[in-house]
Design an enzyme around this catalytic site. Structure first.
Site, PDB file in Angstrom:
ATOM      1  N   CYS A  73       0.827  -1.215   0.000  1.00 15.11           N
ATOM      2  CA  CYS A  73       0.000   0.000   0.000  1.00 15.11           C
ATOM      3  C   CYS A  73       0.859   1.262   0.000  1.00 15.11           C
ATOM      4  O   CYS A  73       1.369   1.687   1.041  1.00 15.11           O
ATOM      5  CB  CYS A  73      -0.919  -0.021   1.226  1.00 15.11           C
ATOM      6  SG  CYS A  73      -1.926   1.443   1.401  1.00 15.11           S
ATOM      7  N   SER A 105       7.014  -3.265   5.449  1.00 10.34           N
ATOM      8  CA  SER A 105       5.738  -3.258   6.180  1.00 10.34           C
ATOM      9  C   SER A 105       5.959  -2.955   7.657  1.00 10.34           C
ATOM     10  O   SER A 105       5.165  -2.243   8.282  1.00 10.34           O
ATOM     11  CB  SER A 105       5.064  -4.625   6.069  1.00 10.34           C
ATOM     12  OG  SER A 105       4.949  -4.990   4.729  1.00 10.34           O
ATOM     13  N   ILE A 149       9.044 -14.889   2.594  1.00  8.60           N
ATOM     14  CA  ILE A 149       9.744 -16.128   2.199  1.00  8.60           C
ATOM     15  C   ILE A 149      11.246 -15.897   2.075  1.00  8.60           C
ATOM     16  O   ILE A 149      12.015 -16.839   2.052  1.00  8.60           O
ATOM     17  CB  ILE A 149       9.207 -16.697   0.856  1.00  8.60           C
ATOM     18  CG1 ILE A 149       9.410 -15.697  -0.293  1.00  8.60           C
ATOM     19  CG2 ILE A 149       7.769 -17.133   0.983  1.00  8.60           C
ATOM     20  CD1 ILE A 149       9.249 -16.317  -1.672  1.00  8.60           C
ATOM     21  N   ASP A 150      11.661 -14.630   1.980  1.00  5.21           N
ATOM     22  CA  ASP A 150      13.055 -14.346   1.596  1.00  5.21           C
ATOM     23  C   ASP A 150      14.088 -14.638   2.696  1.00  5.21           C
ATOM     24  O   ASP A 150      15.263 -14.754   2.408  1.00  5.21           O
ATOM     25  CB  ASP A 150      13.191 -12.874   1.176  1.00  5.21           C
ATOM     26  CG  ASP A 150      12.292 -12.534  -0.006  1.00  5.21           C
ATOM     27  OD1 ASP A 150      11.921 -13.460  -0.740  1.00  5.21           O
ATOM     28  OD2 ASP A 150      11.957 -11.348  -0.183  1.00  5.21           O
ATOM     29  N   ARG A 194      14.512 -11.917  -3.633  1.00  6.29           N
ATOM     30  CA  ARG A 194      14.845 -10.495  -3.801  1.00  6.29           C
ATOM     31  C   ARG A 194      16.353 -10.289  -3.721  1.00  6.29           C
ATOM     32  O   ARG A 194      17.071 -10.900  -4.506  1.00  6.29           O
ATOM     33  CB  ARG A 194      14.122  -9.661  -2.735  1.00  6.29           C
ATOM     34  CG  ARG A 194      13.686  -8.308  -3.246  1.00  6.29           C
ATOM     35  CD  ARG A 194      12.970  -7.534  -2.176  1.00  6.29           C
ATOM     36  NE  ARG A 194      11.582  -7.919  -2.062  1.00  6.29           N
ATOM     37  CZ  ARG A 194      10.592  -7.340  -2.738  1.00  6.29           C
ATOM     38  NH1 ARG A 194      10.850  -6.360  -3.550  1.00  6.29           N
ATOM     39  NH2 ARG A 194       9.352  -7.735  -2.579  1.00  6.29           N
ATOM     40  N   HIS A 282       5.848 -17.692  -8.536  1.00  9.39           N
ATOM     41  CA  HIS A 282       5.055 -17.605  -7.305  1.00  9.39           C
ATOM     42  C   HIS A 282       4.661 -18.960  -6.724  1.00  9.39           C
ATOM     43  O   HIS A 282       4.097 -19.008  -5.625  1.00  9.39           O
ATOM     44  CB  HIS A 282       3.834 -16.712  -7.529  1.00  9.39           C
ATOM     45  CG  HIS A 282       4.228 -15.266  -7.659  1.00  9.39           C
ATOM     46  ND1 HIS A 282       4.792 -14.774  -8.808  1.00  9.39           N
ATOM     47  CD2 HIS A 282       4.199 -14.238  -6.777  1.00  9.39           C
ATOM     48  CE1 HIS A 282       5.074 -13.491  -8.635  1.00  9.39           C
ATOM     49  NE2 HIS A 282       4.727 -13.141  -7.408  1.00  9.39           N
TER      50      HIS A 282
HETATM   51  O1  F6P Z   1       9.422 -10.647  -0.844  1.00  8.07           O
HETATM   52  C1  F6P Z   1       8.841 -11.795  -1.327  1.00  8.07           C
HETATM   53  C2  F6P Z   1       8.946 -11.887  -2.833  1.00  8.07           C
HETATM   54  O2  F6P Z   1       8.336 -13.093  -3.247  1.00  8.07           O
HETATM   55  C3  F6P Z   1      10.359 -11.785  -3.391  1.00  8.07           C
HETATM   56  O3  F6P Z   1      11.077 -12.976  -3.272  1.00  8.07           O
HETATM   57  C4  F6P Z   1      10.072 -11.374  -4.811  1.00  8.07           C
HETATM   58  O4  F6P Z   1      11.156 -10.630  -5.320  1.00  8.07           O
HETATM   59  C5  F6P Z   1       8.859 -10.494  -4.667  1.00  8.07           C
HETATM   60  O5  F6P Z   1       8.256 -10.822  -3.439  1.00  8.07           O
HETATM   61  C6  F6P Z   1       7.829 -10.660  -5.787  1.00  8.07           C
HETATM   62  O6  F6P Z   1       6.854  -9.712  -5.580  1.00  8.07           O
HETATM   63  P1  F6P Z   1       5.448  -9.695  -6.318  1.00  8.07           P
HETATM   64  O7  F6P Z   1       4.624 -10.841  -5.805  1.00  8.07           O
HETATM   65  O8  F6P Z   1       4.848  -8.387  -5.970  1.00  8.07           O
HETATM   66  O9  F6P Z   1       5.715  -9.873  -7.781  1.00  8.07           O
END
Ligand code: F6P
Length: 364
Positions: A73, A105, A149-150, A194, A282
């Site tokens: 957001c 966040s 998850i990172d 990331r 994803h």
């Molecule tokens: O931070 C979690 C994450 O899945 C990262 O690993 C990835 O770079 C990013 O979010 C992907 O973001 P979005 O779902 O907004 O494409």
């Protein structure tokens, strides 16, 4: 009687539902009222919050994603929108907020807490809230749970969702290995994370990958293709039918150029491999949480409620972490600062410094 709101924010992660369930149930057990804010911070702005009962979260442990929704957001960075959020919280009688999300966040929660007294003063001056409401809601108590998850947050060994994602990656790599073995092919697999190489590194170790590219260990821009080729050719010669190269999505070379799976494929093709690229995407974030994440989220959700009940206006905003298998409360701002320091070290090509910072997260 405290009235606590809980929200999930940023990218979803497996275990967020377990965290919300724990906050709701432990909050009720500790005689609090708990509200779920839907769609992350956007739900504060749109007044999308609902009082939760014990039964509302029945069965939530086994659902993936976040059932109360999440969002990245951007409006919440704007003070005027934060004021709207503050108004809605006061209207609903809320005086504490538990946020489950990544570093952005959690920083947002601390921002709101800092701004809170001045937002309340404005609302009172504008006649939107009464003097009694302003008096009662003088402080916002917050506590942070790291859902991502990172596994990129400093001062905690594991974030909620990291082990589920790792498990999903390993399962997928195993599946790919079957077809790679059958065809004697090379596969380049990009994994999320990331700017953090934790998922890629742990997946590489767990699946016996042949090579891995990580943001924290950038190879030489002048020679990374040859260096990789040498290793995978050696493995092929030793009898490996399948070749697996894992590339972290944030992988770079020592000149900070991104290392893309397509460039890795090109290099492997040139030395005679029949190469395919798989971006797991994803899938890594979906599905239900593994037991480790359910347990972590459950324990940390309860601890987040305790931290709220212990807080005074002077307590620094706490983040609930886990270190050496023990729950810890650390300073949320410190943790975010250390996390950002790793990225900054990488940006100024101080890779050793970045690795030392990552190591110290585990040793301290
Ligand atoms: O931070 C979690 C994450 O899945 C990262 O690993 C990835 O770079 C990013 O979010 C992907 O973001 P979005 O779902 O907004 O494409």
């Amino acid at each position: 009687r405290k009235r606590i709101a809980v929200l999930t924010s940023g990218g979803d992660s497996p275990g967020m539902n377990a965290a919300v369930r724990a906050v709701v149930r432990y909050g009720i057990y500790r005689d609090c009222e708990v509200y779920a804010v839907h769609e992350g911070y956007a739900g504060l702005i749109s007044d999308n919050m609902k009082k939760m009962s014990w039964d509302d979260v029945r069965g939530w442990l086994s659902f993936g994603g976040t059932l109360i929704g999440t969002a990245r957001c951007l409006e919440f960075r704007d003070r005027e929108w934060r004021k709207v959020g503050c108004y809605n919280m006061i209207k609903n009688g809320i005086d504490a907020l538990i946020v489950c999300g990544g570093d952005g966040s959690l920083t947002g929660a601390d921002f709101l807490r800092n701004d809170w007294p001045s937002l309340v003063a404005d609302l009172k001056a504008e006649g939107k809230i009464t003097a009694e409401q302003a008096e009662h809601h003088g402080h916002l108590y917050i506590s942070g749970l790291v859902g991502s998850i990172d596994n990129d947050m400093a001062m905690t060994d594991s974030t909620i969702g990291a082990f589920s994602s790792l498990d999903r990656i390993c399962t997928n790599v195993n599946w790919i290995q079957a077809t790679a073995d059958s065809h004697s092919r090379a596969f380049v697999i990009e994994v999320m994370g990331r700017h953090c190489g934790w998922l890629a590194l742990m997946a590489a170790i767990s699946t016996r990958a042949d090579y891995v590219f990580l943001p924290e260990l950038p190879p030489k821009s002048s020679s990374w293709t040859e260096d990789m080729n040498k290793v995978v050719l050696r493995h092929r010669k030793a009898g490996s039918r399948r070749i697996i190269v894992i590339v972290a999505e944030g992988a770079i070379d020592d000149d900070l150029n991104p290392i893309k799976p397509e460039a890795v494929k090109e290099s492997l093709d040139k030395i005679g491999f029949d190469t395919r690229v798989t971006t797991l995407g994803h899938v890594q974030r979906g599905g239900t949480a593994v037991a480790a994440d359910r347990l972590l989220a459950t324990m940390q959700g309860a601890e987040a409620v305790e931290a709220i009940l212990d807080a005074t206006p002077d307590t620094p905003s706490p983040m609930i972490g886990i270190r050496e298998n023990k729950l810890v409360r650390v300073s949320l701002l410190e943790a975010v600062k250390e996390t950002k320091a790793v990225a900054a070290a990488i940006e100024r090509k101080d890779f050793e410094g970045a690795r030392a910072l990552r190591d110290s997260e585990f040793k301290e």
